[in-house]
Motif scaffolding. Structure first.
Motif, PDB file in Angstrom:
ATOM      1  N   SER A 199      -5.682  -0.984  -8.594  1.00 26.21           N
ATOM      2  CA  SER A 199      -6.511   0.192  -8.318  1.00 26.21           C
ATOM      3  C   SER A 199      -6.512   0.563  -6.847  1.00 26.21           C
ATOM      4  O   SER A 199      -7.008   1.629  -6.483  1.00 26.21           O
ATOM      5  CB  SER A 199      -7.945  -0.060  -8.790  1.00 26.21           C
ATOM      6  OG  SER A 199      -8.491  -1.190  -8.124  1.00 26.21           O
ATOM      7  N   GLY A 200      -5.953  -0.297  -5.979  1.00 24.03           N
ATOM      8  CA  GLY A 200      -5.897  -0.001  -4.554  1.00 24.03           C
ATOM      9  C   GLY A 200      -4.622   0.675  -4.105  1.00 24.03           C
ATOM     10  O   GLY A 200      -4.476   1.011  -2.921  1.00 24.03           O
ATOM     11  N   SER A 242       0.807  -1.226   0.000  1.00 20.14           N
ATOM     12  CA  SER A 242       0.000   0.000   0.000  1.00 20.14           C
ATOM     13  C   SER A 242       0.835   1.269   0.000  1.00 20.14           C
ATOM     14  O   SER A 242       0.331   2.338  -0.344  1.00 20.14           O
ATOM     15  CB  SER A 242      -0.933   0.005   1.213  1.00 20.14           C
ATOM     16  OG  SER A 242      -0.178  -0.115   2.417  1.00 20.14           O
ATOM     17  N   HIS A 295      -9.188   5.799  -9.005  1.00 19.25           N
ATOM     18  CA  HIS A 295      -8.986   6.041  -7.575  1.00 19.25           C
ATOM     19  C   HIS A 295      -7.530   6.367  -7.240  1.00 19.25           C
ATOM     20  O   HIS A 295      -7.243   6.747  -6.105  1.00 19.25           O
ATOM     21  CB  HIS A 295      -9.433   4.819  -6.763  1.00 19.25           C
ATOM     22  CG  HIS A 295     -10.900   4.538  -6.866  1.00 19.25           C
ATOM     23  ND1 HIS A 295     -11.863   5.441  -6.484  1.00 19.25           N
ATOM     24  CD2 HIS A 295     -11.575   3.447  -7.324  1.00 19.25           C
ATOM     25  CE1 HIS A 295     -13.064   4.933  -6.684  1.00 19.25           C
ATOM     26  NE2 HIS A 295     -12.919   3.727  -7.211  1.00 19.25           N
ATOM     27  N   LEU A 296      -6.634   6.217  -8.213  1.00 21.77           N
ATOM     28  CA  LEU A 296      -5.231   6.554  -7.977  1.00 21.77           C
ATOM     29  C   LEU A 296      -5.069   8.059  -8.173  1.00 21.77           C
ATOM     30  O   LEU A 296      -4.551   8.532  -9.189  1.00 21.77           O
ATOM     31  CB  LEU A 296      -4.319   5.767  -8.923  1.00 21.77           C
ATOM     32  CG  LEU A 296      -4.469   4.238  -8.899  1.00 21.77           C
ATOM     33  CD1 LEU A 296      -3.401   3.592  -9.758  1.00 21.77           C
ATOM     34  CD2 LEU A 296      -4.394   3.707  -7.475  1.00 21.77           C
ATOM     35  N   THR A 297      -5.502   8.806  -7.184  1.00 25.69           N
ATOM     36  CA  THR A 297      -5.567  10.266  -7.321  1.00 25.69           C
ATOM     37  C   THR A 297      -4.198  10.925  -7.318  1.00 25.69           C
ATOM     38  O   THR A 297      -4.100  12.123  -7.614  1.00 25.69           O
ATOM     39  CB  THR A 297      -6.422  10.847  -6.184  1.00 25.69           C
ATOM     40  OG1 THR A 297      -5.881  10.413  -4.922  1.00 25.69           O
ATOM     41  CG2 THR A 297      -7.866  10.377  -6.310  1.00 25.69           C
ATOM     42  N   ASN A 298      -3.149  10.174  -6.978  1.00 21.99           N
ATOM     43  CA  ASN A 298      -1.795  10.734  -6.987  1.00 21.99           C
ATOM     44  C   ASN A 298      -1.004  10.341  -8.224  1.00 21.99           C
ATOM     45  O   ASN A 298       0.140  10.760  -8.390  1.00 21.99           O
ATOM     46  CB  ASN A 298      -1.024  10.294  -5.734  1.00 21.99           C
ATOM     47  CG  ASN A 298      -1.612  10.854  -4.459  1.00 21.99           C
ATOM     48  OD1 ASN A 298      -1.737  12.067  -4.316  1.00 21.99           O
ATOM     49  ND2 ASN A 298      -2.003   9.985  -3.538  1.00 21.99           N
ATOM     50  N   SER A 328      -3.227   3.537  -3.697  1.00 22.90           N
ATOM     51  CA  SER A 328      -3.636   4.946  -3.706  1.00 22.90           C
ATOM     52  C   SER A 328      -2.462   5.918  -3.642  1.00 22.90           C
ATOM     53  O   SER A 328      -2.598   7.080  -4.026  1.00 22.90           O
ATOM     54  CB  SER A 328      -4.583   5.215  -2.536  1.00 22.90           C
ATOM     55  OG  SER A 328      -3.964   4.872  -1.302  1.00 22.90           O
TER      56      SER A 328
END
Length: 763
Positions: free
Chosen positions: A204-205, A183, A228-231, A207
């Motif tokens: 996709s997890g 993570s 969902h990978l906003t970075n 993040s």
């Protein structure tokens, strides 16, 4: 108390302090000595690379001056960072005595290490799972080595891992689903390996991920949702078989590279306009259809845009705006119409713009007529957009009445026309004429049902080769000056071959086949649609076809197959004759062998069922302007109906026949002379097999073509010899797979890189 008594009393505690201090220093030196011995052992296991040449038993590792090849960082008496970088131009493989397992066993003694960089050091073997003992590891970079096998599951226990870089190795297998358990990852880069399968949804997890680079592997299937990978700022998936839908992505991307895949649909102007930080966008060499989202030209950060070699449609206009920082734009080889925007026209700005191969209203660069883009768009199922409007009931009734009346009138006209044609047929003898087909016809339902024949590797198209199309007879006559003698290249069982030059300056090879009276176009269209997609950089590609038919019964009198023209002759002339004063160097021979092997691999796996039993010889391998190898003769199902003798071998038998033929090609590359009979092949094979088993490198070198025997390293030569002998084994089932052959040839190439005997040309 006397002075002597005082000295005696003071001496005792002073002595005690000295003893304690000495013990402390000894303990510190012991700890430092342990770390030092580990580093010196690493130097030994790596066979004393240049980066570690100054290390010795007296080196103060923690206070050494860092340099681009070596950095050691300590905290207290422990090594916390170790960066060793070898030859960036390509490291030589470490000797066979090297053990990756022993190396990692030594490495984990640096238990406090957080950053580990081991680049271009020639490491080879599977990555041992015991590397998880470096529990503090935050950054691991082992790129540009020869590591293979799958990623060890034990890596999933490295909870502190933030950067994992395995670029330019030979890792295989699928990307494991447990990758999502890391993570804390911010950088995940597996570029230029041999991973396959679909991408796990667990990606996709991640993040925290900022960089995801999976370019140049063999991944296929849809890209999981990454919104969902906003970075995420960098996503590079180039050179895989991913698609067909455009992936769901976050809006903070700076670099997005999806080139050389099989993406087809899903791009909208609204979606692209959300990428307000995007600077680099490459969607080239896919099969994207639908309108080109022109809003991307004016994104506030865009500096690089490449959408070439797709089927984007849409009408451009002169008033479109562009970002002032846009430095490169490539719109070539699409189906765009309209006018080139003013902001993309030549100006004082240092901006590179390419837009050839569209249907734009400009005399600059090569453009198709507007009808070409319309036909092509219909062929791929893109219907022209029309504004919706409401229709009244009265209008609908009028339309139906007019339609019925028009249909009746059309039937009458057709009846008169058919009677006139029948009268003309009886009045004179039928004569051959050309039946023109649309430049791009709609795919038939039969073809679509047979789409399973096109595999995931179909989209690895030959770069720079025009799209497949139908040619007119007039075009071919112009290209060959009416098939004059000077254009004639030769004749074989597959018809006459001519060299031609199209109006756009592109050179082609044209094969003319005379057909039996019973043949008609429908017998060939399915095959033609399939082989049109057999595009690979190591195959001579089809460019198009032309039918000449009889008017009386529409049967084919002649069929013309148009191929790309490969200018530098065949491989045999480059290894057994002096070709324009040059022969291939040893490195070029290895590179050529790799190219042929990749071509064979594509023929075996690029379509289902594969193309086997190709009867390959060095005369069937042509060399392009860059001396890249292209297989010119392969067992096409198209030619079965024309009279080419097809092999009846099954898949496995045909595969092993091709491996044998490839072994003969390798022998000719090694010895530098043609081997035309099996007895000649057997004699040379026995000689080479004997020299491989000997330790005497001179005996092996004596077998090699004298023009290159001084420049080939012994390890490279030995590997090439071993591969050729294995390919020529009498029992077909003992011969290696084409994947095994490719791996060993790449190994031979890597071993040759950097060897003292390298050369660039032989006179």
């Amino acid at each position: 108390m006397t002075l002597l008594d005082m000295e005696k009393k003071l001496c005792v505690p002073a002595l005690l302090v000295l003893v304690l201090l000495s013990a402390s220093i000894a303990d510190s030196q012991q700890l430092q000595s342990s770390q030092s011995q580990t580093l010196l052992r690493i130097q030994q296991l790596l066979h004393f690379p240049p980066a570690l040449s100054l290390w010795n038993s007296s080196t103060d590792f923690c206070n050494s001056e860092p340099n681009p090849s070596l950095t050691v960082v300590c905290y207290g008496d422990s090594v916390t960072q170790l960066h060793i970088i070898g030859n960036r131009g390509g490291a030589r493989l470490l000797p066979k005595s090297f053990s990756m397992d022993s190396f990692v066993t030594t490495l984990v003694k640096l238990s406090d290490i957080k950053v580990l960089t081991l680049v271009s050091l020639g490491l080879w073997g599977p990555l041992p799972g015991k590397i998880d003992r470096l529990s503090s590891l935050e950054i691991l970079n082992v790129s540009s080595n020869f590591l293979f096998g799958s990623i060890p599951h034990e890596l999933s226990t490295l909870a502190n891992l933030q950067t994992l870089i395995l670029d330019k190795n030979m890792f295989t297998g699928e990307l494991p689903d447990w990758i999502g358990s890391l993570s804390g990852l911010t950088v995940l880069s597996f570029r230029k390996n041999m991973f396959n399968g679909s991408l796990p949804s667990s990606l996709s997890g991640l993040s925290a991920l900022r960089v995801l680079d999976l370019a140049s592997n063999r991944f296929n299937g849809e890209v999981p949702g990454l919104s969902h990978l906003t970075n995420l700022q960098v996503l590079d998936l180039e050179g895989n078989c991913l698609g067909s839908r455009f992936p769901r992505l976050g809006d903070k991307l700076v670099t997005l590279i999806l080139s050389k895949n099989r993406f087809r649909s899903g791009i909208t102007s609204e979606g692209m306009s959300s990428f307000y930080q995007l600077q680099h966008l490459d969607l080239s060499s896919n099969t994207f259809i639908g309108p080109f989202p022109t809003s991307v030209l004016s994104l506030p950060g865009i500096t690089y845009l490449n959408i070439s070699h797709n089927k984007f449609t849409g009408r451009l206009n002169v008033n479109l705006s562009c970002n002032s920082e846009l430095m490169l734009v490539d719109l070539s080889s699409n189906l765009l119409t309209g006018s080139l925007p003013t902001c993309l026209k030549p100006s004082s700005r240092n901006r590179l713009v390419s837009y050839s191969g569209n249907c734009l209203d400009t005399a600059l660069e090569n453009q198709h007529p507007v009808s070409f883009c319309s036909n092509e768009a219909l062929a791929v199922g893109i219907l022209p957009q029309r504004k919706k409007r409401k229709i009244s009931k009265a209008g609908l009734a009028s339309g139906i009445t007019a339609g019925v009346s028009g249909l009746v009138l059309l039937v009458v006209v057709l009846f008169v026309f058919v009677r006139r044609i029948n009268a003309e047929k009886t009045a004179k003898k039928a004569h051959p004429r050309l039946i023109m087909e649309n430049a791009s016809t709609r795919y038939t339902s039969k073809l679509l049902s047979d789409a399973r024949y096109i595999s995931r590797t179909m989209t690895l198209g030959a770069v720079g080769i025009p799209a497949y199309r139908t040619f007119s007879l007039e075009e071919l006559e112009y290209a060959t000056n009416n098939f004059e003698t000077s254009a004639f290249m030769g004749e074989g069982s597959e018809g006459q071959i001519y060299r031609g030059k199209l109006k756009d300056g592109f050179f082609v090879a044209i094969r003319c086949l005379k057909m039996k009276k019973s043949c008609n176009t429908q017998n060939f269209m399915q095959h033609i649609e399939l082989v049109a997609k057999l595009r690979h950089r190591n195959l001579v590609s089809f460019l198009g076809h032309c039918f000449e038919c009889y008017l009386d019964d529409s049967t084919v009198s002649r069929m013309f197959l148009i191929f790309e023209y490969v200018p530098n002759g065949n491989l045999r002339s480059w290894i057994s004759d002096v070709h324009m004063g040059r022969l291939l160097t040893w490195e070029q021979r290895i590179s050529t062998a790799i190219g042929v092997a990749k071509g064979i691999q594509f023929l075996h796996t690029g379509i289902v069922p594969g193309v086997y039993a190709n009867n390959l010889k060095t005369t069937d391998v042509l060399l392009d302007n860059n001396l890249g190898a292209k297989i010119s003769s392969y067992n096409l199902p198209l030619l079965e109906s024309v009279g080419k003798k097809m092999s009846s071998s099954g898949r496995k038998d045909g595969e092993k026949l091709d491996i044998y033929d490839f072994g003969v090609i390798l022998l000719e590359l090694i010895v530098g002379r043609p081997l035309k009979t099996k007895s000649q092949v057997d004699v040379v094979k026995e000689q080479i097999q004997g020299s491989v088993s000997e330790e005497d490198a001179a005996a092996r070198r004596s077998m090699v073509d004298p023009t290159v025997h001084r420049e080939c390293s012994d390890q490279s030569l030995k590997t090439m010899m071993e591969v050729s002998v294995r390919c020529l084994l009498e029992d077909p089932w003992e011969r290696p797979s084409i994947e095994d052959v490719l791996w060993n040839l790449q190994f031979a190439s890597q071993v040759q890189d950097g060897s003292p005997g390298r050369a660039t040309a032989s006179s």
